[in-house]
Design a protein around this motif. Structure first.
Motif, PDB file in Angstrom:
ATOM      1  N   THR A   1       3.962   7.509  -3.103  1.00 39.54           N
ATOM      2  CA  THR A   1       3.632   7.932  -4.101  1.00 39.54           C
ATOM      3  C   THR A   1       2.329   7.012  -5.159  1.00 39.54           C
ATOM      4  N   ALA A   2       3.293   5.828  -5.501  1.00 41.93           N
ATOM      5  CA  ALA A   2       2.463   4.945  -6.065  1.00 41.93           C
ATOM      6  C   ALA A   2       1.529   4.661  -5.789  1.00 41.93           C
ATOM      7  N   TRP A   3       1.401   4.106  -3.939  1.00 37.58           N
ATOM      8  CA  TRP A   3       0.296   4.021  -3.457  1.00 37.58           C
ATOM      9  C   TRP A   3      -0.977   4.554  -3.679  1.00 37.58           C
ATOM     10  N   LEU A   4      -0.762   5.768  -3.387  1.00 38.89           N
ATOM     11  CA  LEU A   4      -1.750   7.258  -3.202  1.00 38.89           C
ATOM     12  C   LEU A   4      -2.042   7.276  -5.017  1.00 38.89           C
TER      13      LEU A   4
ATOM     14  N   ALA B   1      -4.642 -14.302  -3.832  1.00 36.08           N
ATOM     15  CA  ALA B   1      -3.580 -14.757  -3.535  1.00 36.08           C
ATOM     16  C   ALA B   1      -3.442 -15.354  -4.643  1.00 36.08           C
ATOM     17  N   LEU B   2      -3.942 -15.431  -5.883  1.00 36.14           N
ATOM     18  CA  LEU B   2      -3.805 -16.997  -7.051  1.00 36.14           C
ATOM     19  C   LEU B   2      -2.592 -15.659  -7.629  1.00 36.14           C
ATOM     20  N   THR B   3      -2.663 -14.101  -7.688  1.00 29.09           N
ATOM     21  CA  THR B   3      -1.718 -13.217  -8.283  1.00 29.09           C
ATOM     22  C   THR B   3      -0.542 -13.000  -7.581  1.00 29.09           C
ATOM     23  N   ALA B   4      -0.854 -13.214  -6.589  1.00 30.55           N
ATOM     24  CA  ALA B   4       0.685 -12.982  -5.732  1.00 30.55           C
ATOM     25  C   ALA B   4       1.532 -13.668  -5.193  1.00 30.55           C
ATOM     26  N   THR B   5       1.182 -15.339  -5.780  1.00 30.53           N
ATOM     27  CA  THR B   5       2.013 -16.054  -6.056  1.00 30.53           C
ATOM     28  C   THR B   5       2.020 -16.454  -7.645  1.00 30.53           C
ATOM     29  N   GLY B   6       1.562 -15.912  -8.415  1.00 30.40           N
ATOM     30  CA  GLY B   6       2.405 -15.958 -10.208  1.00 30.40           C
ATOM     31  C   GLY B   6       0.775 -17.279 -10.913  1.00 30.40           C
TER      32      GLY B   6
ATOM     33  N   PHE C   1       1.923  -7.260  -3.087  1.00 29.27           N
ATOM     34  CA  PHE C   1       1.082  -7.270  -2.941  1.00 29.27           C
ATOM     35  C   PHE C   1       0.025  -7.720  -2.307  1.00 29.27           C
ATOM     36  N   THR C   2       0.833  -7.416  -0.719  1.00 29.58           N
ATOM     37  CA  THR C   2      -0.956  -7.409   0.734  1.00 29.58           C
ATOM     38  C   THR C   2      -1.388  -5.928   0.369  1.00 29.58           C
ATOM     39  N   VAL C   3       0.650  -5.055   0.984  1.00 32.56           N
ATOM     40  CA  VAL C   3      -0.378  -3.920   0.820  1.00 32.56           C
ATOM     41  C   VAL C   3      -1.947  -3.500   0.012  1.00 32.56           C
ATOM     42  N   LEU C   4      -1.470  -4.103  -1.514  1.00 33.12           N
ATOM     43  CA  LEU C   4      -2.671  -3.654  -2.871  1.00 33.12           C
ATOM     44  C   LEU C   4      -3.922  -3.977  -1.859  1.00 33.12           C
ATOM     45  N   GLY C   5      -3.407  -6.014  -2.333  1.00 31.30           N
ATOM     46  CA  GLY C   5      -4.250  -6.902  -1.935  1.00 31.30           C
ATOM     47  C   GLY C   5      -5.969  -5.775  -0.841  1.00 31.30           C
ATOM     48  N   ALA C   6      -5.055  -5.964   0.370  1.00 32.40           N
ATOM     49  CA  ALA C   6      -5.628  -5.426   1.937  1.00 32.40           C
ATOM     50  C   ALA C   6      -6.260  -4.198   0.924  1.00 32.40           C
TER      51      ALA C   6
ATOM     52  N   GLN D   1       1.027  -3.499 -12.406  1.00 35.01           N
ATOM     53  CA  GLN D   1       1.424  -1.960 -12.720  1.00 35.01           C
ATOM     54  C   GLN D   1       2.109  -0.735 -11.611  1.00 35.01           C
ATOM     55  N   PHE D   2       1.141  -0.931 -10.129  1.00 31.30           N
ATOM     56  CA  PHE D   2       1.840  -0.541  -9.108  1.00 31.30           C
ATOM     57  C   PHE D   2       3.034  -1.673  -8.204  1.00 31.30           C
ATOM     58  N   VAL D   3       3.298  -2.794  -8.759  1.00 28.59           N
ATOM     59  CA  VAL D   3       4.452  -3.522  -8.037  1.00 28.59           C
ATOM     60  C   VAL D   3       6.062  -2.437  -8.508  1.00 28.59           C
TER      61      VAL D   3
END
Length: 206
Positions: free
Chosen positions: A4-7, A55-60, A147-152, A135-137
């Motif tokens: 639901t969050a992804w949609l 990538a920067l966002t995912a690694t903090g 983050f991989t799914v959201l980024g892709a 916000q969606f994590v």
């Protein structure tokens, strides 16, 4: 992250991808001058920048960048300066005929580099990746896969936006058969890029 969050993420993200901005304006201009395929391929330059930001966002590391007012100011000034420089180049460009422009040698590397640098120097993009995506994590689940799914998803939607804006540029290209119209078109694009560059200076570090 739930389905639901992804949609919910997809339409909100696509709205951001389709929002008029410097990169989308570049896609229109490149497509009108060099064709649809050249514009789409050149658009991969911005995908490289956005992938690096993701990538920067995912690694903090983006949190550190977001917290540093001086680094943010440096990126803001560099991005604004580069857009203003592009604006001046478009204003000074020669208004060659449509046919000669369509057949001139286009450097994909140069066009993709423009896209990459414009995206990298956009402070609004930093705010999007540091404030919007998280916000969606779901912090109760592993963060990196989310983050991989959201980024892709973001990059795929961005590529679709590139194709749509390039198609718009091709449609405009049909009207740019006269040199004086092409000069007007380049100067309009240059004016908008310069205005966006100046607007970067108004973006505040939160």
């Amino acid at each position: 992250m739930s389905l639901t969050a992804w949609l919910f993420f997809l339409p909100a993200c696509f709205a951001l991808n389709m929002a008029p901005g410097p990169n989308n304006l570049l896609s229109i201009n490149v497509a009108a001058r060099h064709g649809f395929l050249t514009s789409v391929i050149a658009g991969t330059g911005r995908l490289v920048s956005f992938a690096a930001m993701l990538a920067l966002t995912a690694t903090g590391l983006a949190a550190v960048l977001h917290a540093s007012a001086w680094v943010f100011l440096g990126i803001k000034l560099a991005g604004a300066g580069y857009l203003i420089w592009l604006s001046i180049q478009l204003w000074r460009s020669k208004a060659t005929s449509f046919e000669s422009t369509k057949h001139e040698e286009a450097s994909l590397w140069r066009l993709a580099r423009h896209e990459c640098l414009v995206a990298a120097g956009n402070p609004k993009a930093i705010l999007v990746f540091t404030a919007f995506l998280p916000q969606f994590v779901d912090i109760t689940q592993p963060v990196l896969p989310q983050f991989t799914v959201l980024g892709a998803s973001f990059l795929v939607l961005e590529w679709i936006a590139i194709a749509l804006y390039s198609a718009a540029g091709m449609w405009l290209g049909r009207w740019l058969t006269r040199a004086d119209v092409r000069r007007w078109f380049n100067r309009c694009c240059g004016t908008f890029l310069g205005a966006i560059g100046l607007s970067f200076l108004l973006v505040r570090h939160s």
